[in-house]
Design an enzyme around this catalytic site. Sequence first.
Site, PDB file in Angstrom:
ATOM      1  N   ASP A   1       0.794  -1.226   0.000  1.00 35.30           N
ATOM      2  CA  ASP A   1       0.000   0.000   0.000  1.00 35.30           C
ATOM      3  C   ASP A   1       0.829   1.280   0.000  1.00 35.30           C
ATOM      4  O   ASP A   1       0.271   2.366   0.089  1.00 35.30           O
ATOM      5  CB  ASP A   1      -0.945   0.005   1.215  1.00 35.30           C
ATOM      6  CG  ASP A   1      -2.075   1.007   1.065  1.00 35.30           C
ATOM      7  OD1 ASP A   1      -2.514   1.223  -0.073  1.00 35.30           O
ATOM      8  OD2 ASP A   1      -2.503   1.575   2.081  1.00 35.30           O
TER       9      ASP A   1
ATOM     10  N   CYS B   1     -21.904  -9.393  -6.143  1.00 36.42           N
ATOM     11  CA  CYS B   1     -22.742  -8.363  -5.511  1.00 36.42           C
ATOM     12  C   CYS B   1     -24.212  -8.474  -5.923  1.00 36.42           C
ATOM     13  O   CYS B   1     -25.104  -8.125  -5.139  1.00 36.42           O
ATOM     14  CB  CYS B   1     -22.228  -6.963  -5.859  1.00 36.42           C
ATOM     15  SG  CYS B   1     -20.700  -6.517  -5.007  1.00 36.42           S
TER      16      CYS B   1
ATOM     17  N   CYS C   1     -27.644  -6.246  -4.844  1.00 38.28           N
ATOM     18  CA  CYS C   1     -27.477  -5.637  -3.510  1.00 38.28           C
ATOM     19  C   CYS C   1     -26.819  -4.267  -3.620  1.00 38.28           C
ATOM     20  O   CYS C   1     -25.892  -4.062  -4.405  1.00 38.28           O
ATOM     21  CB  CYS C   1     -26.629  -6.553  -2.633  1.00 38.28           C
ATOM     22  SG  CYS C   1     -26.289  -5.888  -0.986  1.00 38.28           S
TER      23      CYS C   1
ATOM     24  N   CYS D   1     -24.015  -1.480   0.736  1.00 40.10           N
ATOM     25  CA  CYS D   1     -22.854  -0.622   1.010  1.00 40.10           C
ATOM     26  C   CYS D   1     -23.102   0.802   0.540  1.00 40.10           C
ATOM     27  O   CYS D   1     -22.713   1.766   1.224  1.00 40.10           O
ATOM     28  CB  CYS D   1     -21.608  -1.198   0.354  1.00 40.10           C
ATOM     29  SG  CYS D   1     -21.678  -1.344  -1.452  1.00 40.10           S
TER      30      CYS D   1
ATOM     31  N   CYS E   1     -23.577   4.555   3.256  1.00 41.94           N
ATOM     32  CA  CYS E   1     -22.610   5.654   3.333  1.00 41.94           C
ATOM     33  C   CYS E   1     -23.257   6.907   3.916  1.00 41.94           C
ATOM     34  O   CYS E   1     -24.234   7.415   3.369  1.00 41.94           O
ATOM     35  CB  CYS E   1     -22.043   5.969   1.954  1.00 41.94           C
ATOM     36  SG  CYS E   1     -20.834   7.314   1.972  1.00 41.94           S
TER      37      CYS E   1
ATOM     38  N   CYS F   1     -15.883  11.303   1.109  1.00 40.67           N
ATOM     39  CA  CYS F   1     -15.648  10.104   1.915  1.00 40.67           C
ATOM     40  C   CYS F   1     -15.096  10.472   3.289  1.00 40.67           C
ATOM     41  O   CYS F   1     -14.128  11.232   3.407  1.00 40.67           O
ATOM     42  CB  CYS F   1     -14.673   9.186   1.183  1.00 40.67           C
ATOM     43  SG  CYS F   1     -14.219   7.712   2.117  1.00 40.67           S
TER      44      CYS F   1
ATOM     45  N   CYS G   1     -19.565   1.312   5.011  1.00 46.03           N
ATOM     46  CA  CYS G   1     -19.829   0.575   3.775  1.00 46.03           C
ATOM     47  C   CYS G   1     -19.277  -0.846   3.858  1.00 46.03           C
ATOM     48  O   CYS G   1     -19.853  -1.781   3.291  1.00 46.03           O
ATOM     49  CB  CYS G   1     -19.281   1.316   2.562  1.00 46.03           C
ATOM     50  SG  CYS G   1     -17.484   1.454   2.476  1.00 46.03           S
TER      51      CYS G   1
ATOM     52  N   CYS H   1     -21.965  -4.932   4.327  1.00 41.68           N
ATOM     53  CA  CYS H   1     -22.001  -5.988   3.310  1.00 41.68           C
ATOM     54  C   CYS H   1     -22.530  -7.303   3.873  1.00 41.68           C
ATOM     55  O   CYS H   1     -22.026  -7.805   4.886  1.00 41.68           O
ATOM     56  CB  CYS H   1     -20.602  -6.204   2.739  1.00 41.68           C
ATOM     57  SG  CYS H   1     -20.562  -7.481   1.458  1.00 41.68           S
TER      58      CYS H   1
END
Length: 386
Positions: free
Chosen positions: A145, A199, A202, A205, A209, A225, A255, A259
Amino acid sequence: MSPLPPSEASDTTRDRLTSLMKSEATAAGFDICRITHPDSIPDAPAHLQAFLEAGRHGTMTWMYETRERRADPRLLWPDVRSIVLFGMNYGPDNDPRALQEHPEKAAISVYARNRDYHDVIKGKLKEIATRFAARTGADVKVFVDTAPVMEKPLAAAAGIGWQGKHTNLLSREFGSWLFLGSLFTTADLVFDEPEVDHCGSCRACLDACPTDAFPAPYQIDARRCISYFTIEHKGPIDKALRPHLGNRIYGCDDCLAACPWNKFAQAARELKLRARPDLEAPDIAFLLTLDDKAFRSFFSGSPVKRIGRDRFIRNVLIAAGNSGQSAFAPACLALLDDASPLVRGAAVWALRCLLPASEWDDLRQSRGEDEDGMVRDEWTIEEHST
């Protein structure tokens, strides 16, 4: 860039090296390991360019500056033949959204409640890379990352999971809670099949938010965000968004936690990734008292430390303002004299939320002008911030 010439490695050799790599991953404590090839994300450049052209990266200029290498692994390292993706589960043992019912507490994202995962994952990858290189003679590079590697698309291509409508990686086995790391190597390994999107219709998520940060399924606008604002953004946070932050002071898990695939998730096995008790639900009152030394000490080893004390206290002050608890007012008042203009400005906003109108007017009158009749800097910052 043209691809490398075909390898002459036999199927037996590839199988042996692949088995070695995956057994090393298991021994190091990774929950999943899959392999893909450097050309497995051909759509990435176009998607990244559209994201950047729309300005959805906000002030994260490094994303634009590294866009070419980020979109093509071969530009990052031309000799790479195989890309190994590793996943480590960091699942919580409860729903992190439950903390929103306790406004006197601060919500820190699940991933940041213990040791910095960059250090944990990279340390394990370096061990794997060292052993693999010693036994095979192959060159290796590891990333977690901090380099321009599009780990989520690569992980999907390798079969670890798929990118959900919130753009994060999802797994049928681990739900939303996987840390990713990658190892690039010149060795020829056996590639895994990509995962398909599960997904369906659905949109849990997207609906979860708090700030409507998703312009459409599979698209995110960082400028709305909460994770971006509380971690990456260095200046005052948009006033219109502040009430939606609630008590989230570092990141946001809404989010991810929403799930339905999380019903299969498990709590983290790695002790360094399990939540420290004092970071699961810290008191806002305590956090407001942290000076720079105390902040660094309390968050030693935590990714929270990287945003610095001033940005952190900015976030805590917004949580205090959102709490509706007047007991926080004295601590906010003390921060009006903080050395940081960012902190002073956030303290003004918090007090405006917490104090009755008459007390607010008295405070503004008593502090709003100095001897020359000029508005003090913290009030100016607050009035002109967006």
